[in-house]
Structures are given as C-alpha cells and as structure tokens.
Scaffold this motif. Structure first.
Motif, PDB file in Angstrom:
ATOM      1  N   SER A 135     111.156 -24.244  48.832  1.00 54.84           N
ATOM      2  CA  SER A 135     112.002 -22.873  49.224  1.00 54.84           C
ATOM      3  C   SER A 135     112.786 -22.674  47.680  1.00 54.84           C
ATOM      4  N   VAL A 136     113.289 -21.591  47.017  1.00 53.85           N
ATOM      5  CA  VAL A 136     113.853 -21.607  46.066  1.00 53.85           C
ATOM      6  C   VAL A 136     115.623 -21.372  46.142  1.00 53.85           C
ATOM      7  N   GLY A 137     116.320 -22.232  45.423  1.00 56.94           N
ATOM      8  CA  GLY A 137     117.456 -21.696  44.966  1.00 56.94           C
ATOM      9  C   GLY A 137     118.198 -21.896  44.029  1.00 56.94           C
ATOM     10  N   THR A 168     107.554 -16.028  48.856  1.00 57.63           N
ATOM     11  CA  THR A 168     108.268 -15.099  48.698  1.00 57.63           C
ATOM     12  C   THR A 168     109.671 -14.963  48.790  1.00 57.63           C
ATOM     13  N   VAL A 169     110.498 -14.536  48.181  1.00 56.27           N
ATOM     14  CA  VAL A 169     111.983 -14.370  47.794  1.00 56.27           C
ATOM     15  C   VAL A 169     112.066 -12.842  47.730  1.00 56.27           C
ATOM     16  N   ALA A 206     114.205 -19.623  34.783  1.00 54.12           N
ATOM     17  CA  ALA A 206     115.617 -18.519  34.274  1.00 54.12           C
ATOM     18  C   ALA A 206     114.437 -17.390  35.102  1.00 54.12           C
ATOM     19  N   LEU A 207     114.840 -16.735  36.266  1.00 52.03           N
ATOM     20  CA  LEU A 207     114.415 -15.257  36.895  1.00 52.03           C
ATOM     21  C   LEU A 207     115.010 -14.199  36.057  1.00 52.03           C
ATOM     22  N   ARG A 213     119.459 -14.379  52.722  1.00 54.83           N
ATOM     23  CA  ARG A 213     118.145 -15.544  52.113  1.00 54.83           C
ATOM     24  C   ARG A 213     117.947 -14.826  50.425  1.00 54.83           C
ATOM     25  N   VAL A 214     119.046 -14.806  49.525  1.00 53.86           N
ATOM     26  CA  VAL A 214     118.389 -14.329  48.867  1.00 53.86           C
ATOM     27  C   VAL A 214     118.880 -14.980  47.273  1.00 53.86           C
ATOM     28  N   VAL A 215     118.280 -14.622  46.336  1.00 54.27           N
ATOM     29  CA  VAL A 215     118.747 -15.387  45.327  1.00 54.27           C
ATOM     30  C   VAL A 215     118.960 -14.274  44.220  1.00 54.27           C
TER      31      VAL A 215
END
Length: 809
Positions: free
Chosen positions: A493-495, A576-577, A553-554, A503-505
C-alpha cells in the motif's frame, strides 16, 4: 443496356440483385434514448427480423451513427440514435440480407433531435438508468423500447418524487456488442451531454445500474481502457449510485458455461476471474474504491447457487439465479466510504423473462429484482429512499451482516506475479488451506472460489515457477477480495491517504510505501512515478528505506493516476495510486476518523493554509438564544450553501459542525476568511460514524461510570458499563436541529450495533449528549486482557478500524 449488362453480370456471378425494401414510410425523427419503430408491412417486418445481416449506414460521410435492431420481444424493428450522433438531419441506407442471400435496401431520412434538457431550477439531480447484459450467447443486441423493459415503473416513480428527468443508457443502442470497458467510455461521453436548459453541464447525476450496467459504471469510474490501462475521469459527474444485482466478480452461470462463450465478448468478461474483472478489482492500490462516491448495492437472494451445475454443491438463497450474493455485494470498497449492501428476496429477472436456453433455466422462482412493478416493490422503495436522502432504505430487506451467507462467507480471486512483476500465466493448481480454487476467465492466470470463510495458506503450482507457498490470509465475510502472491519485492500500500473521497494520496507531500522484501537501499535502487498515459518516469527523492517501508517525496506536479514502482535488489514491483494536487484547502475530514465522509451533525475538520491570523474556540458569549455560532473571528463556512457552525479557527485548521441537510454525495464546502472565499468538494453521507480517540487514534475516547478516562493504566473490566464517544451517527428521535445546544440527551433514531473484541456489546443508551457528540453506554463483554477492537455499525456503515478499548480482568 447498362441495366441489362448488370443483370447478366449478376447471373454470371450468381449474385442476386438488391431489391427495394418496402416500408410504410421512409422519414423518421428519433432522440437519444427514445427509439422509434420502423413502419413496414408484415412481410417486410418478418424479413427484417429473420435477416442474417442488418445494417443502417449514414450516407455522404456525415459523422455519427444510427442503430437498427429488433426489440427484446423480437417482434419489431427499432431505429435508435447513440449519444455520439449529433442532432441534425441524416440520409441513411437500411439494408438486410436473408439466410438465402436475398438483399433488400431502402434510403431513409432520419432527423436526430436534441436530448431533453434538465430545468435549471431543479432541486434534485437527473437520474440515468443503465440496463444490463442484453447481448446473449448469439451476439444479438436488442434495443429497449423504454426503461420499463428493465426497470418497470421506476422512472415514473422517481419523477413523482421530484426527479426532473430520468434518462436511459441503453448499451445496445449506444454501442451494440461493445466490450464493457468501451461502454464505460461511452457512458462518460453520455454523461457529458446532459445539460441544463441554459446550456451548462449538469455536474451531479444519479445513476441506477442493473446487472452488467453496474460494471459499465465501475469501468467508467476507473477509466479502464482496452488492454487493461486506466484513465480515470475527473470529475466523475456521479452524485449517487445504486448497483442492482451487479456481477462485480462475475456470474457463476457464465462460469458454468465458459466453453460456450466466445472469447473477446461481453459475455466472456462476465466469467468469474476474467482479466477484465481482475483489472477492475485491483486498479487502485490493489482494490477498487469506486472513487469514494455515495453508493449502495442491492442484492437478490431468492435463488440457488449452483457451481458447475452440481446439485450436491447447491446453496439455497445464495444468489438471484445468475449472480451470487457475494459477487453482487459491494463490501469490497475500502473504508471509510465502504458501500452498504441491502439483500432482498428477488431473482435476477422474472423467471418468465429468462428465455436463453443456452444457459438453461433460471435457478430462481421469484420476481425480478429490477422490475419495479408497484410502489411496494422493495428494490424500488430502497432506490427511491436512497436517492431522496432519507434513511428508510436501511430498514428494507436485510443488511449484509443479517444475511445467512454474507454474514460469514466471502469469495476469492487469486493471481501470482514473479520477481519482475510479470503475471505467472501457467498456473496449474491453487489451494487456499484445504480449499481448491478454480481457473476462471483468464485461464491459468486468475483463479477463484466462492462462499468460503476463515484463514488459509495459499499454495500455487506453476509449470515454470514450481510450487510457491504464499502468505496465510483471512477471507473477509460478505464480499469477494482479490489476493495477490508476489515473488520477491512486494508493495502492499501507499499512504498516508488524503482527506478526500476515495483512496487517494496527496501530491507535494511525503508518501510511505509499505511492503516486504525491499532489502537495503543500494546505488541502483529507485522509487519511480509514472503518470497514466505517459512514458516519462520521475525518480522520487527517498528519505528512508527499510526492508518493509520506504518514504519518499511525491512532487506536487504528479497528480491523477500514477504507477509507483520500486526497483530493489530482491526484485521489482509496482502499484497504481491516485494523487490529488495540494490547494488552499487541502482536506475536509470527518473529525473523528480524519477520513473522508461526513453526515449532518458531524464534526468536520478543514485543513489548509492561511485561514486565520488568530487561534480560538467558541465561548459561551458566542451562543445567542441557545443557538450555535455560524462565524468565529471573521471565519465562516457553508456546506452545500448552508451555514455550518464554527467551533475552532487557526491558520491551518477550522473545525465546524455540519448543518442539517438531506443532500448526499459530493457537496461544496466553502470557507470565507479575510474577505476571501475558497471552495472544496467533499463527500457527504447519510451516516458517517466515527469514534473520537486518544493516543494518536489508537484508543477510543471512553470513560468509566465516574467519568474518569479509560486508558491502559485504568482499563475497563468485563461486565462494566462504559461510556464511548463518537460523531456522525445520524438523526435523533425526536429530531433535534443541529443549530441548537443539547440540553437533554436525545436518543438515536436508528439502531446501532457495537462490538468489543469481536463480541456484541449490550447498548444501554445511544444518543446525542452535546452538539455533534454521540454517547454510548455499553456493557463490556467477557474478554481476555488486552486491547480489544471497538466497532460500531449504523445504517450499514462502520466506524474506522484500528480503534481499541483497553480491557483487563
């Protein structure tokens, strides 16, 4: 002489000349969604209905298309105009060829009229009804004469409720025999053409989808394209959604007849564990969040589940005759916006309407779930209540937790990927504990089983990889869940998740990837981000790297759907996110769970920058005549254009109590401070239950009977009555306006269930004790020492996970 030579040439080549088709008239007017009947003598109608080929082709290079097809009863030929055909006058040729080779043709003039527009003063959104699987095994795609063929009287009932216009998205009229992902793109174009009478786009549209129509909607929301790529639309234009008997994970009947279904068709996509259904189920962080929209699933259970047509495996009241209850359930959507599911005693269709002999008889003998023939039809009652924003639907039928099978069983999808991330396509056997899984539509790649429960260890055998022992997983009750076995490096997962629907970052912030076998960071180890539809990869700046967690860092420029890839020593993996851009308002959250989704009378936290030059909370002087303040230190907030009640202001956070308003779905939150107004679209629900918590969200806000706090140092004891606190649990009875202070505790209007440590807790009192603050007096069940998870459910919606109560004997 030329005609004579042409006839001689026809005879020489044994080709029959084209005959003039005899019609009663050759000029027609048609509107999208409103087909018209071809007027012809009985002999011509008989010829058209029995024709081997049938074409309606626009002449002269005019853009667009027209459709000629028989109706469902196969006794009339209809003309229809897909949405992509612009209004105007068209010249077209209708031609048909019989089994014997006789061809007839006639020229037509067709006036395509503009679609009816929505009155700009409407107080409710328009509704689009979507019909289901019409193609059948033969490839025929009959055009519906009206929505009543699928939905009975539902359209007229909705109009009587105040819906301005009810449209029909007929997949056979829009794009005959198209794959579901293609129909999803067609739906996106369809929704964009719905306008107000002043010419502006209608931004919020309610959808009611039956059977395969639900997959069309889900495909649209995910933006799935041919080849399994994704391009999610933004915005989605969807306000509320009701899925009726949707085969979210396929139809077991299609699985039974997989050898009779042509590859590359709609029908093949409906086979459980098809590549289409796997991709749709795993597109966003290995799941489908339905974009966080306000949605409900209606499931029929009057039929039997017959895998492989084996009577020994028959489960009664486990399907609607075509779709299992687990497949039609919507529990697969992640919290906090998990979709509720209501179960009703209906079949997929009326048994008399199921005439496809290739699939045998319908294993169900009750009324059709979508054929709303009266005002007391349970599906119609649920749809009307849900779209109107009332809570009546929660008492019609049974929630998933009250169903015999959904309360305990779920279904499984399984696939395996190698160290490089490629799918293993030569699986020969998959076993979960002692339960064998079956190969599905994506043969030897995706496996499945249904109606199972408990925990099991996955073991997969592949011709190329050999035997792989995967992780032990517990199957959640009530729905299908996809399980992936990844060899080597795996991203789970990505958070952290942004405080927005779905479900969004957040772009422009640090993200953390959790997983396994990341190894140690090396010179060539990387985290890469690639936007959907692009080949440009951006290497993210990594701040920490362990075997199970990576922080990076995004950049704020990377938004929308992204593929996040990890290249590590043990292998490569990608996920995918969805990412959203930062703004002045960066999030609107439920103040209890700090997740998206709130209801009327819910405490809401608004985060951002530059809100107020001061910090303060309301004081007794801010209350006038017992009413809560709608502004504080010059800061005011509206929710759906209704003033909210401002409790706390600072430069980066505003806390408000959401006002009374029946609206659900996406709503506009506007904040005004220092003369400037900024907006944000947030998700509003009928119920948004959330616990208030201590210790960074780990422990529920709870007190002993003497009002001292319950913490590990002062735990609760079995048999003790404790006080739990939360927000977002809906109206009281009698109703109390949110604007008023609470002088006496008001009980809830709806029943709440609370479990502690997985055991039901007796609720002595449930109600409102202060503005937006709900109090629950419950008896602690007999538990062993430790932290016991606390979960409350109301209206089919649960409180956030990971919240516990400290208990000690």
């Amino acid at each position: 002489m030329g005609a004579l030579l042409l006839c001689c040439a026809c005879r020489a080549a044994n080709i029959q000349p084209v005959k003039l088709m005899v019609l009663e008239r050759t000029s027609y007017a048609v509107r999208s969604g409103e087909p018209v009947e071809v007027a012809a003598p009985p002999e011509t109608v008989d010829f058209l209905l029995k024709a081997k080929t049938l074409k309606l082709q626009i002449q002269g290079g005019q853009a667009g298309s027209l459709v000629a097809a028989h109706n469902r009863a196969h006794d009339r030929l209809l003309l229809a105009a897909p949405t992509r055909t612009l209004p105007g006058d068209y010249s077209a040729t209708l031609s048909a060829t019989s089994e014997a080779g006789e061809e007839r043709a006639v020229n037509l003039t067709v006036a395509v009229q503009p679609r009816q527009r929505v009155p700009s003063n409407s107080t409710r959104p328009p509704v689009v009804l979507l019909n289901g699987w019409e193609t059948g095994i033969t490839g025929a795609c009959p055009v519906s004469t009206s929505s009543s063929e699928t939905f009975g009287n539902l359209a007229q009932y909705l109009v009587s409720d105040g819906v301005p216009i009810v449209y029909l998205f007929d997949n056979c009229a829009e794009d005959p025999n198209q794959l579901i992902e293609g129909l999803g793109n067609d739906l996106g174009n369809y929704l964009k053409t719905i306008q107000y009478d002043n010419g502006t786009q209608v931004a919020q549209i309610d959808l009611v989808a039956f059977s395969m129509g639900g997959l069309i909607v889900r495909s649209y929301l995910a933006g799935i394209q041919s080849g399994g790529t994704f391009s999610p639309p933004s915005p989605t234009l969807v306000h509320n959604l009701v899925l009726i008997a949707s085969p979210n994970f396929g139809s077991f009947v299609a699985g039974n007849y997989i050898n009779s279904i042509p590859a590359g068709t709609q029908s093949a996509e409906l086979v459980p564990a098809s590549s289409f259904l796997w991709n749709l189920a795993t597109w966003n962080q290995r799941g489908d969040d339905m974009r966080g929209i306000n949605a409900l699933a209606i499931v029929g259970n009057a039929g039997a589940y017959l895998p492989g047509l084996s009577a020994t495996e028959q489960l009664n009241n486990a399907s609607d005759g075509l779709v299992s209850t687990t497949s039609a359930s919507a529990g697969f959507t992640p919290p906090p916006a998990s979709m509720p599911t209501q179960v009703v005693p209906y079949c997929h269709v009326d048994p008399s309407a199921f005439t496809n002999t290739t699939l045998g008889a319908l294993a169900c003998n009750a009324a059709g779930i979508a054929n709303v023939t009266s005002t007391t039809h349970e599906t119609g009652e649920i749809v009307r209540s849900f779209l109107a924003g009332t809570t009546d639907w929660t008492t019609i039928g049974n929630p998933a937790a009250g169903d015999t099978y959904l309360s305990t069983d779920g279904g499984i999808y399984f696939a395996m990927q190698g160290a490089s991330g490629a799918f293993v396509t030569d699986l020969t056997q998959v076993v979960w504990g002692t339960v064998p899984l079956f190969t599905g539509g994506d043969t030897d790649t995706v496996y499945y089983t249904d109606f199972v429960s408990g925990s099991g260890d996955y073991r997969a055998i592949s011709s190329s990889v050999g035997t792989v022992d995967c992780a032990t997983l517990t199957e959640p009750a009530g729905y299908f869940s996809p399980a992936r076995c990844k060899i080597g490096t795996a991203i789970f997962s990505v958070g952290p998740l942004a405080c927005v629907p779905g479900r969004v970052v957040n772009a422009g912030a640090a993200i953390t990837l959790t997983g396994t076998a990341f190894g140690s960071q090396c010179t060539s180890c990387q985290v890469l981000a690639t936007p959907a539809g692009s080949s440009t990869q951006t290497a993210l700046q990594v701040s920490s790297w362990t075997n199970t967690s990576i922080s990076a860092a995004l950049p704020s420029s990377l938004t929308g759907l992204l593929t996040i890839q990890v290249k590590a020593v043990p292998g490569t993996d990608a996920i995918t996110v969805m990412a959203v851009a930062p703004g002045v308002i960066t999030g609107v959250c439920n103040a209890g769970s700090f997740r998206s989704g709130f209801a009327s009378a819910t405490w809401v936290a608004i985060f951002g920058t530059g809100f107020s030059s001061t910090t303060g909370t309301w004081q007794s002087s801010d209350f006038v005549n017992g009413m809560l303040p709608t502004s504080l230190d010059g800061v005011s907030v509206t929710v759906n254009h209704i003033p909210a009640y401002v409790e706390y202001v600072s430069s980066t956070q505003i806390n408000v109590l959401a006002p009374d308003d029946p609206a659900t779905g996406p709503v506009e939150v506007q904040l005004t401070a220092a003369g400037q107004t900024v907006g944000y679209t947030a998700q509003k629900q009928l119920f948004a239950p959330a616990w208030f918590t201590f210790s960074s969200g780990h422990y529920v806000a709870a007190q002993h009977a003497d009002y001292s706090y319950i913490l590990p140092a002062a735990p609760a004891r079995p048999g003790e009555i404790v006080l739990l606190y939360g927000t977002g649990f809906g109206p009281t009875k009698p109703a109390l306006p949110t604007a008023s202070q609470v002088t006496t505790a008001e009980p809830l209007a709806n029943t709440v269930q609370i479990t502690i440590g997985g055991l039901a807790a007796t609720v002595k009192f449930a109600g409102l004790s202060a503005p937006g603050l709900y109090q629950f007096n419950v008896t602690v069940p007999s538990l062993s020492n430790g932290d016991a998870p606390v979960v409350a459910t109301i209206g089919g919606v649960q409180t956030q996970t990971g919240v516990s109560l400290s208990v000690h004997q």
